[in-house]
Every structure is written in structure tokens, then in C-alpha cells.
Design a protein around this motif. Structure first.
Motif, mmCIF file in Angstrom:
data_model
loop_
_atom_site.group_PDB
_atom_site.id
_atom_site.type_symbol
_atom_site.label_atom_id
_atom_site.label_comp_id
_atom_site.label_asym_id
_atom_site.label_seq_id
_atom_site.Cartn_x
_atom_site.Cartn_y
_atom_site.Cartn_z
ATOM 1 N N ARG A 127 3.310 1.828 -1.887
ATOM 2 C CA ARG A 127 3.691 2.230 -3.239
ATOM 3 C C ARG A 127 2.781 3.351 -3.733
ATOM 4 N NH1 ARG A 127 3.508 -3.572 -4.065
ATOM 5 N NH2 ARG A 127 5.581 -4.461 -3.773
ATOM 6 N N ASN A 128 1.641 3.479 -3.086
ATOM 7 C CA ASN A 128 0.714 4.564 -3.413
ATOM 8 C C ASN A 128 1.221 5.850 -2.762
ATOM 9 O OD1 ASN A 128 -1.593 6.424 -2.896
ATOM 10 N ND2 ASN A 128 -2.778 4.836 -3.934
ATOM 11 N N ARG A 129 1.467 6.851 -3.582
ATOM 12 C CA ARG A 129 2.047 8.105 -3.087
ATOM 13 C C ARG A 129 1.170 8.768 -2.038
ATOM 14 N NH1 ARG A 129 3.361 13.225 -7.098
ATOM 15 N NH2 ARG A 129 3.348 14.876 -5.523
ATOM 16 N N THR A 130 -0.138 8.782 -2.265
ATOM 17 C CA THR A 130 -1.041 9.428 -1.315
ATOM 18 C C THR A 130 -0.998 8.734 0.030
ATOM 19 O OG1 THR A 130 -2.511 10.152 -3.094
ATOM 20 C CG2 THR A 130 -3.442 10.100 -0.877
ATOM 21 N N VAL A 131 -1.020 7.393 0.021
ATOM 22 C CA VAL A 131 -0.984 6.633 1.263
ATOM 23 C C VAL A 131 0.323 6.884 2.008
ATOM 24 C CG1 VAL A 131 -0.972 4.322 2.266
ATOM 25 C CG2 VAL A 131 -2.554 4.856 0.412
ATOM 26 N N SER A 132 1.434 6.868 1.284
ATOM 27 C CA SER A 132 2.741 7.073 1.930
ATOM 28 C C SER A 132 2.829 8.444 2.583
ATOM 29 C CB SER A 132 3.861 6.914 0.896
ATOM 30 O OG SER A 132 3.896 5.599 0.389
ATOM 31 N N ASP A 159 -8.057 6.878 -2.578
ATOM 32 C CA ASP A 159 -7.035 6.603 -3.589
ATOM 33 C C ASP A 159 -6.575 5.153 -3.623
ATOM 34 O OD1 ASP A 159 -5.562 7.620 -5.705
ATOM 35 O OD2 ASP A 159 -3.795 8.021 -4.486
ATOM 36 N N VAL A 160 -7.278 4.252 -2.915
ATOM 37 C CA VAL A 160 -6.892 2.841 -2.918
ATOM 38 C C VAL A 160 -8.069 1.982 -3.363
ATOM 39 C CG1 VAL A 160 -5.178 3.135 -1.092
ATOM 40 C CG2 VAL A 160 -7.528 2.560 -0.480
ATOM 41 N N THR A 167 -5.457 -0.074 4.581
ATOM 42 C CA THR A 167 -5.005 1.320 4.520
ATOM 43 C C THR A 167 -5.475 2.103 5.738
ATOM 44 O OG1 THR A 167 -5.061 1.261 2.096
ATOM 45 C CG2 THR A 167 -5.077 3.428 3.147
ATOM 46 N N ILE A 213 0.828 -1.210 0.000
ATOM 47 C CA ILE A 213 0.000 0.000 0.000
ATOM 48 C C ILE A 213 0.862 1.260 0.000
ATOM 49 C CG2 ILE A 213 -1.911 -1.148 1.195
ATOM 50 C CD1 ILE A 213 -1.105 0.276 3.757
#
Length: 533
Positions: A282-287, A405-406, A414, A280
Motif C-alpha cells: 500500500r506504500n507507493r514507494t515500496v510498490s 519510507d516504512v 520490506t 507493505i
């Protein structure tokens, strides 16, 4: 990994589940129990804030114990959030929430009748495990019921509940401590009837289909995460007074904690169903939302937990007055969270509120870094309101941005990951900044009054102002004022980093489908054979 949804469990399914969308009235009814449960579970983290000086005095604790009464509950909540999120993939979300609230009731009863600080710390751990379930599952359930585009108005309410519970706790605790026929033990007992009410409301109002997947819980990974985080927290609490910052104990505990966390990452990258799926991130928003959540947790919990001690020790206020002095922060958070949520739902834009929240929170931390034992109540109120407004714009909207965003099948992972890292930030903030406060107080008192009887270990009891002669009282008040301001100066750059993180989050249009609808659509797309040419 391919998973298949089992038929809905009819005992936990909504009669209109086939329509895929709950009405506004049904959503509000379901949220009633969730909001009561979340309010009480979060309240447990802060209701003791104003009562702690009295609790520590009655149970003969130290400044380190003062910190750990708060930290132990936060740590238990933090460590168990990913487990609750994973179990939501296996069992009824309603049953899990009720179980978590039941654990919270048990911990509250133990704390209310505790004979010593050791039993109190154990009870706080039990409370934390229950609060961890409530914190993670409430957000997961919300995402399942409500589309992200409409989530703003509801998450604004939840953000307000979270903030009010976080900051109103000291007020409630202060009133209870100052009420002769109640006392500090009711800081723990008062939540029991409300928790039982929440369990009843959830049984009556929450109806979700149970989607079962063939998953396994990575208990070894969970143990490594808990062990690594706990080791670092224990080190941050003890370093500087039990042993030197640059000692062998520091090297051993920091090195051991980092090795355990590195091993946890290695395990999580290889198991089929990790506690925190590394994919998860790898998702910019999550990071970026995760980074910001950690930093918000450090700044908010680390700074505000010790404000109550500042009000009572440095300003000489009673527990009740100290609680009332936190109201400006409550109102700032309540207003900004609610208004931002409503505007997000109306216009569908959310990033501007994250950026504004990060900037305002940083400004609030800097302003509170200027306080001392002679700061006026009006000035303090303005500074605290500024901090509350900033935090209110950030907290729930970070979760909203990530959930939007996921894929729907990653909503639980998330959400629980974000909650985990925010709580971990809070635990780190309270533990680390508590250690900073204890050492700063000890060093300043040593400068002004000479070495402490305990040799300057930093574990001297929190002072009872009523027993101090006037000259010493003034010195102690000045010391605690200076030390508390230093905490916010330490927290200000942390808040600034949260601002930088949200600036780089990319804004994406909010989905108009609920988590349940998105999951159905994704499963349908996955099961539809690709066209052949």
C-alpha cells in the motif's frame, strides 16, 4: 497485531546497545564480515559464467542445462529470501547469517566434486538457499545499525560489492578455467575459505540485540510462492523447443503457475504472519521500488549472464580474456554506486540518482543491442561501462528509498520483499532470455546450415569452436553475435519500464535514526497512553 520485545539476548548484544547507536568504527568492523559474505554469495551466481562452456562440455550438458545451472541457484536464492527475512524476527540475525553461510559452504563443496550435471544442479540449489539468507539478512542488519541518512555511504559500498561480485565472477572463473592445475571445479571451491572467514569475522564483530516476537512462519504460503514461480520458470526454459509456445503444455504450465501464485496471494492476505505482507505494497514507494527491482533484475541478470558466452563463442576469446572484457562494466558500476552513495549521504537527496540510473541503464541495453561478431573491444567496453553506471545508481538506492519510507517494524519484511523480487526478476530474466537465446540460435543455425541433427529441438550442445571447420565456425560466431544482441533488444524496453517506475517514486527526506532507534521510538509511542481530555 501487538508484539512485545523480549529482553536482549546478552550473548548477542552490544555492550553499548543502550546508547542505541554504533560508532562508525564499530559499523565498519561489523560490515567487514557482511561484505565478505555477500561478495562470496553473489559471486556464486556469476563465477561459473565463463566456466560454463567448459563445464557443459566436460559433463555432456546442453544449452538448456547451461541456463539452468545459473537459474537453479537464482531460483533457490529467490524463493528462500522471504523465509530468511521472517526468521530474522524470531532468532539471532548473526546466527542466521552464519547458518546461511554454512549452507553455502556445503553447496560449494558438493559442486566442486560433482560427477555429473544432476548433482551440480542440486548443489546449486543448496548454494542458492545459503545465498538467499546472506542477501536478505545483510540488508536487514545494515538497516538496524545505520540511519537512512548515513546509509548512503555504506550502501554505496554494498552496491559496489554486489556489482563487482556479479560482474567480476566471470573474470575469476575464466582465470581458474584457463589455469591447468586448477580447472573449473575451483570456481566452486574457491569461495569456501572466504566464506569461513566471513563466519569468523561475523562472530567477532557483529553485535546486535535480539528482539523476539511471537510470530509464526507461513510455510504453506511459502510453498505456494515457490511452486508458482518455479512452474513459470520451468515453462520459460522449455517452451519453444521441448514443446511449442502455443501448445497445451504452455497453457497447463502457465495456467498452473498463475493459479498457484493467485492462491498464494489469497493465503498471504489471510494469515497473521505472511511471508510477504501484502500491506507493505500500500506504500507507493515500496510498490514502485519493487516493480523497478524486478525489472532491474530481469535486465541485468538476463543480459549480462550471456555476455561471457558471446565473448567466447562469437568473438573467439579465451575464458580469461572474456573475464577481462567484463571489467568496464565492473568499473562503471563500482564508480557510480560509490559516488552516488557518498553524494546521497552528503546532501540527503536520492531520487535524481534513481532517475539517472534508469535512463543510463536503458541506454546501455540499447547500445548492447547493436553488437555482432565484428564489434570492436573498445566499442563493447564503452557500451558495457554505460550499462554498469546505470545499474550502479539504481540497485542499492531502491532499497534505501523503501527502507526510509516504512515503519521500523516493517524493515525486515520490506527489505526481504525487495530482495526477493529483484532475485525473482533475475531468475526470470536468465530463464526466459536463455530460452530466447537458445531458440534464436537454433533457428538461425537452421537457416544457414539446415536442420540440426536433433530436429531443431534447441537442446543441441553448446559448440566447441576448436572442432569446427572454418566456414562453419564463422557462421556459428555470427549466429551467436546476432542472438546475443537480440537479448539486449528484448531487455531494453524492460529497462525503460524500470526508468518509468522510479520517475513516479516520491522523494522523502532521509531519516537520521537507525532502524533500532526508530523501532524503540515507535514502541515507546505505542506504549504511551493517549492524553485524555
Amino acid at each position: 497485531m501487538t508484539t512485545t520485545a523480549a529482553p536482549a539476548d546478552n550473548t548477542d548484544a552490544d555492550p553499548e546497545a543502550g546508547s542505541g547507536r554504533m560508532s562508525h568504527r564499530e559499523v565498519l568492523q561489523a560490515l567487514s564480515g557482511l561484505m565478505v559474505g555477500m561478495f562470496v554469495s553473489i559471486l556464486a551466481s556469476t563465477v561459473v559464467a565463463n566456466a560454463l562452456p567448459r563445464i557443459i562440455a566436460d559433463l555432456h550438458g546442453s544449452q538448456t542445462v547451461y541456463t539452468w545451472i545459473v537459474t537453479s541457484e537464482l531460483l533457490a536464492m529467490t524463493a528462500t529470501v522471504p523465509l530468511w527475512g521472517k526468521m530474522a524476527d524470531l532468532y539471532s540475525k548473526k546466527l542466521l547469517i552464519q547458518l546461511s553461510l554454512g549452507l553455502f559452504v556445503a553447496g560449494s563443496l558438493i559442486a566442486g566434486f560433482t560427477p555429473n550435471v544432476e548433482v551440480l544442479l542440486v548443489s546449486r540449489i543448496v548454494q542458492g538457499i545459503g545465498a538467499g539468507g546472506m542477501s536478505a539478512l545483510a540488508l536487514i542488519v545494515m538497516a538496524a545499525m545505520i540511519p537512512p541518512r548515513e546509509l548512503g555511504r555504506y550502501s554505496g559500498i554494498f552496491g559496489a560489492v554486489f556489482g563487482v561480485a556479479t560482474i567480476a565472477g566471470p573474470l575469476i572463473g575464466g582465470v581458474l578455467v584457463d589455469t591447468s592445475w586448477l580447472g573449473w571445479r575451483w570456481c566452486f571451491l574457491i569461495g569456501v575459505p572466504f566464506t569461513l572467514l566471513s563466519i569468523f569475522l561475523l562472530q567477532r564483530t557483529l553485535h546486535l540485540p535480539v528482539v523476539r516476537r511471537k510470530v509464526s512462519i507461513d510455510w504453506f504460503g511459502a510453498l505456494l510462492i515457490i511452486s508458482g514461480v518455479s512452474t513459470l520458470l520451468v515453462w520459460s526454459s522449455l517452451a519453444g523447443h521441448k514443446f511449442a509456445w502455443g501448445s497445451g503444455w504452455t497453457a497447463l504450465m502457465v495456467g498452473g503457475g498463475l493459479v498457484l501464485l493467485a492462491l498464494a496471494i489469497w493465503v498471504e492476505s489471510r494469515v497473521a504472519e505472511p511471508i510477504i505482507p501484502l500491506g507493505i505494497f500500500r506504500n507507493r514507494t515500496v510498490s514502485l521500488a519493487t516493480v523497478a527491482s524486478v525489472l532491474v533484475g530481469v535486465a541485468m541478470f538476463g543480459g549480462t549472464v550471456f555476455l561471457s558466452q558471446y565473448f567466447q563463442v562469437s568473438l573467439g576469446k579465451s575464458p580469461t580474456v572474456a573475464g577481462l572484457m567484463s571489467l568496464p562494466m565492473i568499473f562503471g558500476l563500482l564508480v557510480s554506486s560509490t559516488i552516488a552513495g557518498q553524494l546521497i549521504t552528503k546532501y540527503g537527496r536520492w531520487k535524481m540518482y534513481l532517475v539517472a540510473g534508469g535512463a543510463i541503464m536503458t541506454a546501455g541495453m540499447v547500445l548492447l543491442g547493436t553488437i555482432d561478431a565484428r564489434t570492436s573491444v573498445l566499442v563493447l567496453s564503452i557500451y558495457m561501462a554505460v550499462l554498469g553506471i546505470g545499474v550502479g545508481m539504481l540497485m542499492q538506492n531502491l532499497v534505501l528509498a523503501a527502507q526510509n519510507d516504512v515503519p521500523a517494524n516493517e524493515l525486515g519484511a520490506t527489505t526481504s520483499a525487495l530482495t526477493f523480487f529483484r532475485s525473482m526478476g533475475g531468475a526470470i530474466g536468465v530463464s526466459a532470455l536463455g530460452a530466447v537465446l537458445a531458440n534464436r540460435v537454433t533457428s538461425l543455425l537452421s537457416e544457414k546450415l539446415g536442420p540440426a541433427p536433433d530436429g531443431g529441438s534447441g537442446t543441441a550442445a553448446v559448440p566447441d569452436l576448436s572442432t569446427l571447420p572454418e566456414p562453419v565456425l564463422r557462421i556459428v560466431q555470427d549466429v551467436y553475435g546476432t542472438a546475443t544482441a537480440d537479448l539486449f533488444l528484448v531487455g531494453a524496453p524492460i529497462a525503460l519500464l524500470a526508468f518509468v517506475a522510479v520517475v513516479f517514486i516520491k522523494e522523502k527526506p532521509l531519516s537520521t535514526l537507525s532502524g533500532t532507534e526508530r523501532l524503540a521510538a515507535e514502541e515507546k509511542a505505542a506504549s504511551t497512553p493517549a492524553p485524555t481530555h
